[in-house]
Design an enzyme around this catalytic site. Sequence first.
Site, PDB file in Angstrom:
ATOM      1  N   ALA A  14      68.620  42.301  25.837  1.00  0.00           N
ATOM      2  CA  ALA A  14      67.683  41.226  26.172  1.00  0.00           C
ATOM      3  C   ALA A  14      68.433  39.924  26.460  1.00  0.00           C
ATOM      4  CB  ALA A  14      66.685  41.028  25.037  1.00  0.00           C
ATOM      5  N   LEU A  24      69.821  40.282  29.906  1.00  0.00           N
ATOM      6  CA  LEU A  24      68.748  40.116  30.894  1.00  0.00           C
ATOM      7  C   LEU A  24      68.400  38.645  31.077  1.00  0.00           C
ATOM      8  CD1 LEU A  24      66.162  42.942  30.189  1.00  0.00           C
ATOM      9  CD2 LEU A  24      67.246  42.430  32.350  1.00  0.00           C
ATOM     10  N   ASP A  25      68.382  37.910  29.986  1.00  0.00           N
ATOM     11  CA  ASP A  25      68.051  36.495  30.063  1.00  0.00           C
ATOM     12  C   ASP A  25      69.157  35.712  30.765  1.00  0.00           C
ATOM     13  OD1 ASP A  25      66.206  34.507  29.597  1.00  0.00           O
ATOM     14  OD2 ASP A  25      67.156  33.889  27.718  1.00  0.00           O
ATOM     15  N   ALA A  26      70.375  36.195  30.675  1.00  0.00           N
ATOM     16  CA  ALA A  26      71.487  35.515  31.344  1.00  0.00           C
ATOM     17  C   ALA A  26      71.335  35.565  32.861  1.00  0.00           C
ATOM     18  CB  ALA A  26      72.809  36.148  30.925  1.00  0.00           C
ATOM     19  N   SER A  72      68.575  35.289  34.629  1.00  0.00           N
ATOM     20  CA  SER A  72      67.709  34.196  35.081  1.00  0.00           C
ATOM     21  C   SER A  72      68.370  32.836  34.874  1.00  0.00           C
ATOM     22  CB  SER A  72      66.359  34.255  34.370  1.00  0.00           C
ATOM     23  OG  SER A  72      66.541  34.158  32.975  1.00  0.00           O
TER      24      SER A  72
END
Length: 84
Positions: free
Chosen positions: A56, A59-61, A63
């Site tokens: 997670a 994944l946030d990196a 954006s």
Amino acid sequence: MENIITATIFGSVILLAAAALGTAIGFSLLGGKFLESSARQPELAASLQTKMFIVAGLLDAISMIAVGIALLFIFANPFIGLLN
């Protein structure tokens, strides 16, 4: 010059929208697979949860990188220098 600024802003908006959509799809798939695997093997839930949070964060990196690139194009537009 206004055309370049407008095109850059539209491109940045498309970049941010694609990054947000990709992150949302990734989080939904990740959460769904985590719930499936935790329901199938409850004894591995703690280990799977740790791995889920690591993925997670990655994944946030994606954006956050897109936000950085969009801010670069909006505030320090390299295409304006090509006009002179």
